[in-house]
Motif scaffolding. Sequence first.
Motif, short mmCIF file in Angstrom:
data_model
loop_
_atom_site.label_atom_id
_atom_site.label_comp_id
_atom_site.label_asym_id
_atom_site.label_seq_id
_atom_site.Cartn_x
_atom_site.Cartn_y
_atom_site.Cartn_z
N ASP A 71 0.94 -1.27 0.04
CA ASP A 71 -0.15 0.11 0.01
C ASP A 71 0.88 1.18 0.24
OD1 ASP A 71 -2.32 -1.56 0.00
OD2 ASP A 71 -2.11 -1.56 2.30
N VAL A 72 2.08 1.00 -0.26
CA VAL A 72 3.14 2.31 -0.28
C VAL A 72 3.11 3.03 -1.57
CG1 VAL A 72 5.31 3.14 0.26
CG2 VAL A 72 4.37 1.31 1.77
N ASP A 73 2.90 4.35 -1.79
CA ASP A 73 2.81 4.95 -2.99
C ASP A 73 4.34 4.98 -3.34
OD1 ASP A 73 1.86 6.21 -5.33
OD2 ASP A 73 1.65 7.95 -4.40
N MET A 74 4.79 3.95 -4.28
CA MET A 74 6.25 4.52 -4.88
C MET A 74 6.30 3.55 -5.93
SD MET A 74 8.69 2.36 -1.90
CE MET A 74 8.89 3.66 -1.02
N PRO A 75 7.21 3.67 -6.82
CA PRO A 75 7.32 2.89 -8.21
C PRO A 75 7.74 1.47 -7.69
CG PRO A 75 8.60 5.07 -8.57
CD PRO A 75 8.17 4.92 -6.89
N SER A 76 7.49 0.57 -8.33
CA SER A 76 7.63 -0.84 -8.26
C SER A 76 9.18 -1.01 -8.08
CB SER A 76 7.18 -1.84 -9.24
OG SER A 76 5.50 -1.88 -8.66
N THR A 77 10.09 -0.53 -8.90
CA THR A 77 11.55 -0.61 -9.03
C THR A 77 11.98 -0.20 -7.58
OG1 THR A 77 11.66 1.51 -10.02
CG2 THR A 77 11.83 -0.28 -11.52
#
Length: 130
Positions: A93-99
């Motif tokens: 649920d953290v809003d950051m890019p998958s990389t």
Amino acid sequence: YPHGEVTTRDPFDMEHLRKCMSTEIEPIQKAGIIPTANHIGLFDELLKEYGASKKERSLHETLRKFSEMAQLRGNFFLCRQKSFANVSKWLKDVDMPSTVKFTLCMSPVNESCPRSKRVLMRYVEMYVSG
């Protein structure tokens, strides 16, 4: 240094070092490999392109699918799959890019230790907030 030199920080460890240096090195029988963030990103894009996924897939789901579909030959195996899966669930649920999430999954975290999880999640909060 034509023959190289090695030492220890503590003199107490010198005997162990000498013992290790006199031991014959056994050939490696198997090697564990880990995909890079770029591999996982490309894999996820290809899943979308070829219709294997109509919705946005979480990193955890992508890693699971990668593990299912990966074909390794010879003496290679995928390593750290369980650790990656657990940490990727924490980051779901953290809003950051998958990389970036994938890079965080590579953190040396003991996923069965609540304190380790708190430390990692505190770092993630600080990272996300800038």
